[in-house]
Design a protein around this motif. Structure first.
Motif, PDB file in Angstrom:
ATOM      1  N   ARG A  35       0.971  -1.750  -0.399  1.00  0.00           N
ATOM      2  CA  ARG A  35      -0.348  -0.517  -0.231  1.00  0.00           C
ATOM      3  C   ARG A  35       0.520   1.492  -0.371  1.00  0.00           C
ATOM      4  N   LEU A  36       1.990   1.023   0.607  1.00  0.00           N
ATOM      5  CA  LEU A  36       2.326   2.681   0.210  1.00  0.00           C
ATOM      6  C   LEU A  36       3.405   2.332  -0.864  1.00  0.00           C
ATOM      7  N   ASN A  37       3.351   1.092  -1.083  1.00  0.00           N
ATOM      8  CA  ASN A  37       4.301   1.110  -2.513  1.00  0.00           C
ATOM      9  C   ASN A  37       3.459   1.938  -3.590  1.00  0.00           C
ATOM     10  N   ALA A  38       1.716   2.069  -4.010  1.00  0.00           N
ATOM     11  CA  ALA A  38       0.752   3.169  -4.036  1.00  0.00           C
ATOM     12  C   ALA A  38       1.442   4.546  -4.194  1.00  0.00           C
ATOM     13  N   ILE A  39       0.772   4.853  -2.596  1.00  0.00           N
ATOM     14  CA  ILE A  39       1.292   5.796  -2.082  1.00  0.00           C
ATOM     15  C   ILE A  39       2.534   6.912  -3.029  1.00  0.00           C
ATOM     16  N   SER A  40       3.648   6.187  -2.639  1.00  0.00           N
ATOM     17  CA  SER A  40       4.500   6.688  -3.169  1.00  0.00           C
ATOM     18  C   SER A  40       4.252   6.924  -4.689  1.00  0.00           C
ATOM     19  N   PHE A  41       3.952   5.988  -5.389  1.00  0.00           N
ATOM     20  CA  PHE A  41       3.748   6.431  -6.745  1.00  0.00           C
ATOM     21  C   PHE A  41       2.652   7.487  -7.272  1.00  0.00           C
ATOM     22  N   TRP A  42       1.313   7.699  -6.590  1.00  0.00           N
ATOM     23  CA  TRP A  42       0.451   8.546  -6.463  1.00  0.00           C
ATOM     24  C   TRP A  42       1.357  10.057  -6.080  1.00  0.00           C
ATOM     25  N   LEU A  43       2.433  10.035  -5.535  1.00  0.00           N
ATOM     26  CA  LEU A  43       3.078  10.712  -5.207  1.00  0.00           C
ATOM     27  C   LEU A  43       4.141  11.712  -5.982  1.00  0.00           C
ATOM     28  N   PHE A  44       4.996  10.722  -6.865  1.00  0.00           N
ATOM     29  CA  PHE A  44       5.996  10.859  -7.758  1.00  0.00           C
ATOM     30  C   PHE A  44       4.708  11.030  -8.907  1.00  0.00           C
ATOM     31  N   PHE A  45       3.536  10.963  -8.890  1.00  0.00           N
ATOM     32  CA  PHE A  45       2.615  10.906 -10.309  1.00  0.00           C
ATOM     33  C   PHE A  45       2.072  12.525 -10.052  1.00  0.00           C
ATOM     34  N   MET A  46       1.846  12.885  -9.315  1.00  0.00           N
ATOM     35  CA  MET A  46       1.207  14.226  -8.867  1.00  0.00           C
ATOM     36  C   MET A  46       2.250  15.051  -8.334  1.00  0.00           C
ATOM     37  N   GLY A  47       3.256  15.001  -8.030  1.00  0.00           N
ATOM     38  CA  GLY A  47       4.779  16.145  -8.372  1.00  0.00           C
ATOM     39  C   GLY A  47       4.624  16.646  -9.824  1.00  0.00           C
ATOM     40  N   ALA A  48       4.120  15.169 -10.589  1.00  0.00           N
ATOM     41  CA  ALA A  48       4.918  15.047 -11.666  1.00  0.00           C
ATOM     42  C   ALA A  48       3.501  16.263 -12.567  1.00  0.00           C
ATOM     43  N   MET A  49       2.823  15.302 -12.664  1.00  0.00           N
ATOM     44  CA  MET A  49       2.312  16.684 -12.975  1.00  0.00           C
ATOM     45  C   MET A  49       1.938  17.902 -12.399  1.00  0.00           C
ATOM     46  N   LEU A  50       2.274  18.446 -11.291  1.00  0.00           N
ATOM     47  CA  LEU A  50       2.161  19.300 -11.018  1.00  0.00           C
ATOM     48  C   LEU A  50       3.001  21.023 -11.721  1.00  0.00           C
ATOM     49  N   LEU A  51       4.501  19.827 -11.960  1.00  0.00           N
ATOM     50  CA  LEU A  51       5.155  20.349 -12.478  1.00  0.00           C
ATOM     51  C   LEU A  51       4.602  20.512 -13.858  1.00  0.00           C
TER      52      LEU A  51
END
Lengths: 97, 647
Positions: free
Chosen positions: B134-150
């Motif tokens: 589950r932590l792995n999924a959180i890692s992915f979504w935080l990375f993805f949202m950071g990338a989208m924000l940029l």
């Protein structure tokens, strides 16, 4: 049941770290000498760090991962000290003057 | 609220980008609705905690970012192709090279590598998932949202424009008044937290979840490289976290950490940035070394030469990577003593790296080599990376560095290190492990076409930059006069960039072609592999291994094939797997909004989003979800089906 809802060890640990943080404010609001300030900071920081390690990060708990834990802490110390003293080396001791 | 600050003015290119983003978004939404894929997307992908699917999502995101960053690169090469070009203005050029650097390092190379490790590591060590799915999924979504924000910064408010290293005082509010560098601090912070959690997750996975018999010194080389990489992540990323937080305080709340007044120190940013930034280089390069080690061993049909020295050289690289950071700013003003120290530590890194190069060469020696696409990338890596390494030693000499500091020579050097060292590696790994995930190989002939386009064009693009740098062309200049004489070599470099673009288009075409026409692999082991990931079916069942394998050597699958040693001895029993959850995705979305509101200093909505995050964390902490079991009969039936037997 009450023990599960109110894990006494962790609550005390949490309160203690709040108290330690507040105690460190003496440096700003108190009127101590520089040496006394550093002593206050060092002591509160060391207690704070060990509190984190023992209460929240369970460093004393399992015996079979002792080796990994100490390698880990060694590496962390290495990186932390290198960063601090390296920075001082660059900007203070080794600065072009 | 002032809507003016959301707008980006003036450039037809930006309006074009806005329109294309809007059209692509509408296209995706309409497509999902038309094909009735919303439920599928949510159930199978957005809520997944399966390491293989998370890995695939990382890689898809990385490929998208590769093209975004690639378009940035093409724009820069076009702008500098001839003297006095009028394609981009100075501000726009600044934004483009800044986002090119950020995207390629943090949102392309890192997620591509994290994606490959997600897919492969649990398989290589014979586990059913990572330690904390589950932590792995959180890692992915935080990375993805950071990338989208940029990425949205390009059309909403303006991109960061102070270089990917964002040096102060340039990046301060005083000299960069747009919201660009707010995006920088928040987007990197959000995805950086995700990366940090990945680091913890994989260290635990590798240390605690290996198959019985797999001691540390029997781990596959890719697993070793990933373990060391994640240790570096855990120790290096906190420095970035702190530096970014201080930057955010400076820019949003008026603190003075990196200003030049009131006791602030602008140079401390450069210092902290590179305390993280140099280990970061090894975070992207060490897994690449691991990928190459696997590929060379497989396609030479030999075990890896000098396994122990490979491991130790990686450990030494990881330690040395923390003691070299000042070589990024030799000219900042520190004395000779400091520069000499960092010169020597930097050159010392060439030693363990050299050990690795020789080990690969000795592995190849007398091997039965097959020239597949991944092998070609690997073989091209060795000489090209060596050029990058040798010019690195040139740059490491502090006194000489005063000549090439911040010239195109440096740009050529780090592309010569990072492209073979990271990009070739992830492409090679992508081709190599593709059949494991999707059940068919990418076409070798088309793959080789792409390879030759990429490898040759790479040199045409970046080799001229060495000379441009020595001629005195500085990096990040958006135009130059004809008298400077920089024109012809820059034009050559642009031609190379076009060739690179063609190569990547062929690579994508290969994915399309192979999806439609490539023969399906039924063995699960198309390359005659050596390690455990080839010992299960492809595509991989949800539980990875019906029975956890027993390991006795460094190449367990190879040994079991050659000597008929059974890998699976136990009976099939029921298998425990984690449940899917939508909470990591929701958490990621809230983080995205928190970041966005903070960028524009919209405090009330930001506080609401912040409270939302705390609520989500509380909910997730108190949730009890023990996962589910697949019954032994069901596993046996799936296994039969995957072997092609009738159930």
């Amino acid at each position: 049941m009450i023990k599960q809802l109110f894990p006494i060890r962790h609550v005390i640990g949490y309160l203690a770290s709040l108290v330690l943080s507040a105690a460190a404010l003496v440096v700003i609001y108190g009127d101590l000498s520089d040496a006394a300030n550093m002593t206050v900071l060092l002591i509160t920081a060391i207690i704070q760090a060990s509190l984190q390690l023992f209460v929240f990060m369970h460093i004393g708990e399992s015996a079979d991962t002792k080796k990994e834990l100490y390698i880990n802490i060694g590496y962390a110390l290495f990186v932390g000290l290198i960063t601090i003293f390296g920075t001082l080396f660059i900007f203070v001791w080794g600065w072009y003057a | 609220m002032d809507l003016e600050k959301f707008k980006v003015h003036g450039e037809p290119l930006i309006y074009g980008a806005m329109i294309s983003i809007a059209l692509a978004t509408i296209g995706i939404l309409v497509g999902l609705t038309y094909f009735k894929k919303w439920g599928y997307l949510w159930r199978e992908w957005l809520t997944t905690v399966d390491h293989k699917r998370i890995g695939v999502m990382y890689i898809i995101a990385a490929l998208l970012m590769l093209f975004r960053g690639g378009v940035d690169a093409m724009m820069m090469r076009l702008q500098t192709a001839a003297p006095e070009m009028k394609f981009l203005d100075a501000q726009h050029y600044n934004e483009v090279f800044t986002t090119h650097g950020l995207i390629m390092i943090l949102f392309m190379a890192m997620p591509f590598i994290i994606g490959l490790m997600n897919v492969i590591i649990p398989l290589q060590i014979g586990a059913r998932d990572v330690a904390f799915p589950r932590l792995n999924a959180i890692s992915f979504w935080l990375f993805f949202m950071g990338a989208m924000l940029l990425n949205i910064s390009f059309v909403i408010g303006g991109s960061p424009d102070a270089g990917w290293s964002a040096y102060f005082p340039l990046a301060s509010l005083e000299f960069s008044p747009t919201v660009g560098n707010n995006y920088y601090s928040l987007a990197l912070q959000i995805s950086g937290i995700g990366t940090l959690m990945t680091g913890v997750n994989f260290i635990v996975t590798i240390l605690k979840m290996r198959a019985p018999g797999m001691t540390l010194m029997k781990m596959p080389m890719f697993t070793w490289s990933v373990l060391i990489t994640n240790i570096i992540i855990v120790f290096a990323f906190p420095v970035l976290t702190v530096a970014l937080a201080l930057m955010m305080f400076d820019r949003l709340f008026g603190s003075q950490f990196f200003t030049m007044a009131n006791g602030g120190m602008d140079m401390l940013w450069a210092n902290l940035f590179w305390v993280w930034g140099h280990p970061e280089v090894y975070i992207v390069i060490l897994p690449a070394f691991g990928i190459y080690s696997e590929i060379i061993a497989t396609f030479s049909k030999k075990n890896l030469y000098g396994y122990t020295s490979m491991v130790f050289s990686m450990v030494i690289i990881s330690l040395l990577s923390f003691v070299v950071w000042a070589h990024h700013f030799y000219t900042m003003g520190q004395g000779v003593m400091v520069n000499s120290f960092f010169s020597i530590t930097t050159m010392a890194i060439a030693v363990p790296t050299g050990v690795k190069i020789f080990n690969w060469l000795f592995t190849l020696r007398k091997g039965r080599i097959t020239f597949t696409t991944p092998m070609l990338y690997t073989l091209a890596f060795i000489p090209i990376f060596t050029i990058g390494g040798v010019t690195g030693v040139m740059l490491a000499m502090a006194s000489a560095d005063y000549q090439y500091h911040n010239t195109m020579f440096l740009v050529a050097h780090f592309h010569y290190v990072l492209i073979p060292g990271a990009v070739f590696a992830v492409i090679a790994g992508f081709h190599y492990w593709f059949p494991k995930v999707f059940g068919f190989r990418l076409n070798d002939r088309i793959g080789k076409h792409a390879f030759w386009w990429i490898a040759i064009s790479f040199n045409v693009t970046f080799f001229p930059m060495f000379f441009l740098g020595l001629m005195g062309m500085t990096r990040r200049t958006y135009t130059y006069s004809e008298e400077s004489g920089f024109g012809p070599l820059n034009m050559l470099s642009f031609v190379g960039a076009v060739g690179l673009a063609i190569g990547f288009v062929i690579l994508v075409y290969n994915i399309y072609w192979s999806t439609r026409y490539a023969p399906r692999d039924t063995t699960g082991d198309p390359w005659d592999g050596r390690t455990l990931e080839w010992a299960t079916h492809s595509p991989i069942p949800a539980y990875n291994f019906a029975v956890i394998p027993k390991v006795e050597s460094r190449d367990p699958f190879w040994e079991s094939k050659r000597k008929n040693i059974p890998l699976y001895e136990d009976k099939i029993t029921k298998i425990h797997l984690p449940n899917n959850t939508g909470k990591p995705f929701i958490l990621g979305v809230i983080f995205f909004f928190l970041g966005f509101f903070l960028v524009f200093s919209m405090w009330i909505p930001a506080i609401v989003a912040g409270v939302g995050i705390i609520i989500m964390l509380a909910v997730m902490s108190f949730e009890r979800d023990h996962g589910f079991y697949i019954s032994a009969e069901e596993v046996a039936a799936t296994e039969k089906k995957l072997r092609g037997e009738t159930v």
